[in-house]
Scaffold this motif. Structure first.
Motif, PDB file in Angstrom:
ATOM      1  N   ARG A   1       0.633  -1.181   0.008  1.00 17.09           N
ATOM      2  CA  ARG A   1       0.130   0.174   0.042  1.00 17.09           C
ATOM      3  C   ARG A   1       0.856   1.152  -0.162  1.00 17.09           C
ATOM      4  NH1 ARG A   1      -3.091  -3.178   3.236  1.00 17.09           N
ATOM      5  NH2 ARG A   1      -2.368  -2.182   5.263  1.00 17.09           N
ATOM      6  N   MET A   2       1.952   1.224   0.730  1.00 17.96           N
ATOM      7  CA  MET A   2       2.854   2.475   0.909  1.00 17.96           C
ATOM      8  C   MET A   2       3.448   2.654  -0.409  1.00 17.96           C
ATOM      9  SD  MET A   2       4.531   1.881   4.626  1.00 17.96           S
ATOM     10  CE  MET A   2       5.384   3.625   4.852  1.00 17.96           C
ATOM     11  N   LEU A   3       3.644   1.421  -1.233  1.00 18.56           N
ATOM     12  CA  LEU A   3       4.610   1.671  -2.400  1.00 18.56           C
ATOM     13  C   LEU A   3       3.659   2.177  -3.539  1.00 18.56           C
ATOM     14  CD1 LEU A   3       6.905  -1.448  -2.398  1.00 18.56           C
ATOM     15  CD2 LEU A   3       7.648   1.059  -2.117  1.00 18.56           C
ATOM     16  N   ILE A   4       2.225   1.797  -3.494  1.00 18.49           N
ATOM     17  CA  ILE A   4       1.380   2.009  -4.517  1.00 18.49           C
ATOM     18  C   ILE A   4       0.953   3.524  -4.138  1.00 18.49           C
ATOM     19  CG2 ILE A   4      -1.077   1.844  -5.071  1.00 18.49           C
ATOM     20  CD1 ILE A   4      -0.597  -1.255  -4.461  1.00 18.49           C
ATOM     21  N   GLU A   5       0.730   4.093  -3.005  1.00 22.43           N
ATOM     22  CA  GLU A   5       0.695   5.340  -2.686  1.00 22.43           C
ATOM     23  C   GLU A   5       1.603   6.478  -3.312  1.00 22.43           C
ATOM     24  OE1 GLU A   5      -2.344   6.973  -1.877  1.00 22.43           O
ATOM     25  OE2 GLU A   5      -2.921   5.084  -2.226  1.00 22.43           O
ATOM     26  N   LYS A   6       3.032   5.962  -3.024  1.00 20.55           N
ATOM     27  CA  LYS A   6       4.175   6.601  -3.585  1.00 20.55           C
ATOM     28  C   LYS A   6       4.095   6.733  -5.095  1.00 20.55           C
ATOM     29  CE  LYS A   6       8.230   5.818  -1.274  1.00 20.55           C
ATOM     30  NZ  LYS A   6       8.744   7.068  -0.959  1.00 20.55           N
ATOM     31  N   ALA A   7       3.780   5.744  -5.712  1.00 19.04           N
ATOM     32  CA  ALA A   7       3.642   5.632  -7.186  1.00 19.04           C
ATOM     33  C   ALA A   7       2.622   6.556  -7.439  1.00 19.04           C
ATOM     34  CB  ALA A   7       3.493   4.265  -7.560  1.00 19.04           C
ATOM     35  N   LYS A   8       1.527   6.634  -7.110  1.00 22.78           N
ATOM     36  CA  LYS A   8       0.317   7.237  -7.404  1.00 22.78           C
ATOM     37  C   LYS A   8       0.682   8.988  -7.184  1.00 22.78           C
ATOM     38  CE  LYS A   8      -3.488   4.156  -6.648  1.00 22.78           C
ATOM     39  NZ  LYS A   8      -4.829   3.930  -5.998  1.00 22.78           N
ATOM     40  N   GLY A   9       1.686   9.186  -6.138  1.00 26.43           N
ATOM     41  CA  GLY A   9       2.056  10.612  -6.162  1.00 26.43           C
ATOM     42  C   GLY A   9       2.793  11.136  -7.295  1.00 26.43           C
ATOM     43  N   GLU A  10       3.353  10.185  -8.129  1.00 27.75           N
ATOM     44  CA  GLU A  10       4.314  10.616  -9.217  1.00 27.75           C
ATOM     45  C   GLU A  10       3.634  10.558 -10.489  1.00 27.75           C
ATOM     46  OE1 GLU A  10       7.586  11.537  -8.799  1.00 27.75           O
ATOM     47  OE2 GLU A  10       6.811  11.631  -6.752  1.00 27.75           O
ATOM     48  N   LYS A  11       3.534  11.913 -11.027  1.00 29.29           N
ATOM     49  CA  LYS A  11       2.725  11.800 -12.355  1.00 29.29           C
ATOM     50  C   LYS A  11       3.366  11.251 -13.479  1.00 29.29           C
ATOM     51  CE  LYS A  11      -0.506  14.324 -10.022  1.00 29.29           C
ATOM     52  NZ  LYS A  11      -1.170  13.443  -9.157  1.00 29.29           N
ATOM     53  N   GLN A  12       4.543  11.048 -13.477  1.00 26.53           N
ATOM     54  CA  GLN A  12       4.999  10.298 -14.665  1.00 26.53           C
ATOM     55  C   GLN A  12       4.760   8.742 -14.976  1.00 26.53           C
ATOM     56  OE1 GLN A  12       9.255  10.727 -12.923  1.00 26.53           O
ATOM     57  NE2 GLN A  12       9.612   8.691 -13.905  1.00 26.53           N
ATOM     58  N   LEU A  13       4.204   8.223 -13.831  1.00 26.23           N
ATOM     59  CA  LEU A  13       3.777   7.011 -13.797  1.00 26.23           C
ATOM     60  C   LEU A  13       2.645   6.350 -14.536  1.00 26.23           C
ATOM     61  CD1 LEU A  13       5.278   5.455 -10.505  1.00 26.23           C
ATOM     62  CD2 LEU A  13       6.423   5.259 -12.930  1.00 26.23           C
ATOM     63  N   ILE A  14       2.127   5.537 -15.174  1.00 30.21           N
ATOM     64  CA  ILE A  14       1.273   5.076 -15.725  1.00 30.21           C
ATOM     65  C   ILE A  14       0.618   3.796 -15.048  1.00 30.21           C
ATOM     66  CG2 ILE A  14      -0.132   4.548 -17.840  1.00 30.21           C
ATOM     67  CD1 ILE A  14       1.765   6.256 -19.338  1.00 30.21           C
ATOM     68  N   GLU A  15       1.730   2.957 -14.927  1.00 30.77           N
ATOM     69  CA  GLU A  15       1.486   1.513 -14.228  1.00 30.77           C
ATOM     70  C   GLU A  15       2.470   0.951 -13.672  1.00 30.77           C
ATOM     71  OE1 GLU A  15       1.234  -1.134 -17.632  1.00 30.77           O
ATOM     72  OE2 GLU A  15       2.958  -0.251 -18.476  1.00 30.77           O
ATOM     73  N   ILE A  16       2.368   0.222 -12.867  1.00 30.80           N
ATOM     74  CA  ILE A  16       3.066  -0.479 -11.820  1.00 30.80           C
ATOM     75  C   ILE A  16       2.915  -2.020 -12.085  1.00 30.80           C
ATOM     76  CG2 ILE A  16       3.811  -0.616  -9.397  1.00 30.80           C
ATOM     77  CD1 ILE A  16       1.896   1.216  -8.488  1.00 30.80           C
ATOM     78  N   THR A  17       4.352  -2.553 -12.336  1.00 30.08           N
ATOM     79  CA  THR A  17       4.421  -3.967 -12.499  1.00 30.08           C
ATOM     80  C   THR A  17       4.862  -4.791 -11.355  1.00 30.08           C
ATOM     81  OG1 THR A  17       4.668  -3.752 -14.872  1.00 30.08           O
ATOM     82  CG2 THR A  17       5.349  -5.856 -14.128  1.00 30.08           C
ATOM     83  N   ALA A  18       4.450  -6.051 -10.777  1.00 24.63           N
ATOM     84  CA  ALA A  18       5.238  -6.817 -10.033  1.00 24.63           C
ATOM     85  C   ALA A  18       5.292  -8.061 -10.508  1.00 24.63           C
ATOM     86  CB  ALA A  18       4.258  -6.792  -8.792  1.00 24.63           C
ATOM     87  N   ILE A  19       6.551  -8.720 -10.130  1.00 28.19           N
ATOM     88  CA  ILE A  19       6.911 -10.199 -10.750  1.00 28.19           C
ATOM     89  C   ILE A  19       6.977 -11.030  -9.613  1.00 28.19           C
ATOM     90  CG2 ILE A  19       8.655 -11.502 -11.916  1.00 28.19           C
ATOM     91  CD1 ILE A  19       9.286  -9.102 -13.201  1.00 28.19           C
ATOM     92  N   ILE A  20       6.311 -12.123  -9.450  1.00 29.49           N
ATOM     93  CA  ILE A  20       6.357 -13.000  -8.540  1.00 29.49           C
ATOM     94  C   ILE A  20       6.505 -14.449  -9.014  1.00 29.49           C
ATOM     95  CG2 ILE A  20       5.205 -11.552  -6.766  1.00 29.49           C
ATOM     96  CD1 ILE A  20       2.624 -13.510  -7.328  1.00 29.49           C
ATOM     97  N   ASP A  21       6.786 -15.413  -8.022  1.00 23.09           N
ATOM     98  CA  ASP A  21       6.786 -16.863  -7.989  1.00 23.09           C
ATOM     99  C   ASP A  21       5.368 -16.916  -8.168  1.00 23.09           C
ATOM    100  OD1 ASP A  21       6.636 -19.570  -7.613  1.00 23.09           O
ATOM    101  OD2 ASP A  21       8.791 -19.732  -7.110  1.00 23.09           O
ATOM    102  N   PRO A  22       4.673 -17.591  -9.204  1.00 19.90           N
ATOM    103  CA  PRO A  22       3.363 -17.928  -9.126  1.00 19.90           C
ATOM    104  C   PRO A  22       3.063 -19.105  -7.840  1.00 19.90           C
ATOM    105  CG  PRO A  22       4.214 -18.881 -11.056  1.00 19.90           C
ATOM    106  CD  PRO A  22       5.418 -18.041 -10.226  1.00 19.90           C
ATOM    107  N   ASN A  23       3.849 -19.607  -7.251  1.00 18.17           N
ATOM    108  CA  ASN A  23       3.535 -20.459  -6.159  1.00 18.17           C
ATOM    109  C   ASN A  23       3.462 -19.526  -4.716  1.00 18.17           C
ATOM    110  OD1 ASN A  23       3.492 -22.902  -7.661  1.00 18.17           O
ATOM    111  ND2 ASN A  23       5.664 -22.878  -7.832  1.00 18.17           N
ATOM    112  N   ASN A  24       3.828 -18.399  -5.023  1.00 19.87           N
ATOM    113  CA  ASN A  24       3.942 -17.415  -3.605  1.00 19.87           C
ATOM    114  C   ASN A  24       2.452 -16.934  -3.440  1.00 19.87           C
ATOM    115  OD1 ASN A  24       4.219 -15.621  -1.733  1.00 19.87           O
ATOM    116  ND2 ASN A  24       6.136 -14.986  -2.736  1.00 19.87           N
ATOM    117  N   ILE A  25       1.681 -17.876  -3.031  1.00 18.79           N
ATOM    118  CA  ILE A  25       0.218 -17.370  -2.684  1.00 18.79           C
ATOM    119  C   ILE A  25      -0.133 -16.279  -1.852  1.00 18.79           C
ATOM    120  CG2 ILE A  25      -1.957 -18.295  -1.980  1.00 18.79           C
ATOM    121  CD1 ILE A  25      -0.870 -19.860  -4.368  1.00 18.79           C
ATOM    122  N   ALA A  26       0.610 -15.772  -0.965  1.00 16.84           N
ATOM    123  CA  ALA A  26       0.725 -14.618  -0.028  1.00 16.84           C
ATOM    124  C   ALA A  26       0.899 -13.578  -0.734  1.00 16.84           C
ATOM    125  CB  ALA A  26       1.380 -14.968   1.191  1.00 16.84           C
TER     126      ALA A  26
END
Length: 164
Positions: free
Chosen positions: A108-133
């Motif tokens: 949530r903190m990182l998303i809020e930080k990203a939303k505060g930066e007008k240059q950003l259009i999207e955020i991407t995350a890469i995870i192991d598909p087995n990382n359910i949490a």
């Protein structure tokens, strides 16, 4: 703003904290499937410090416990170039802090930080598909699964969130 944790960029003096995460087999099991040896971690840390210089807001952060100032993990809101419209979000926590909502708080903190930066259009995350949490944290915060594939020889899932 969180009451339980705060984020602070890694500095030259923080290698021991960074290595505490990368050398932990449990932490790295869903990231690289192996603990990272010292020489490789030192090289990675140089890249972390260089990336932290690129932009005031973006970079690699220590996740710190507010009341104790204890190091509990790392967070990433990284851009490839100074004017990038996409940032990569990520986080790693020491096992003692798993399962108590801190991962969600960091996201949530990182998303809020990203939303505060007008240059950003999207955020991407890469995870192991087995990382359910981790997947649950991202989906609950508005990310959508884009693709499950192999990334660098390891299983990967790419999730994405439009912020504008």
């Amino acid at each position: 703003m969180s009451k339980n944790i705060y984020l602070e960029k890694f500095t030259f003096d923080d290698f021991d904290k960074y290595y505490e995460l990368l050398s932990n087999e449990d932490v790295m099991a869903m990231i690289t499937e192996r603990a990272i040896p010292l020489d490789e971690a030192l090289e990675n840390f140089k890249l972390v410090l260089n990336n932290n210089q690129m932009h005031e807001v973006f970079g690699n952060f220590k996740v710190m416990e507010t009341y104790t100032n204890k190091f509990i993990g790392s967070a990433l809101l990284k851009i490839k170039e100074k004017n990038s419209s996409e940032a990569q979000l990520g986080y790693m926590l020491l096992p003692d802090y798993w399962g108590n909502g801190i991962g969600s708080e960091v996201a949530r903190m990182l998303i809020e930080k990203a939303k505060g930066e007008k240059q950003l259009i999207e955020i991407t995350a890469i995870i192991d598909p087995n990382n359910i949490a981790s997947r649950k944290i991202l989906i609950n915060n508005g990310f959508k699964s884009i693709k499950v594939c192999e990334i660098g020889g390891l299983p990967g899932e790419i999730l994405n969130m439009k912020i504008q």
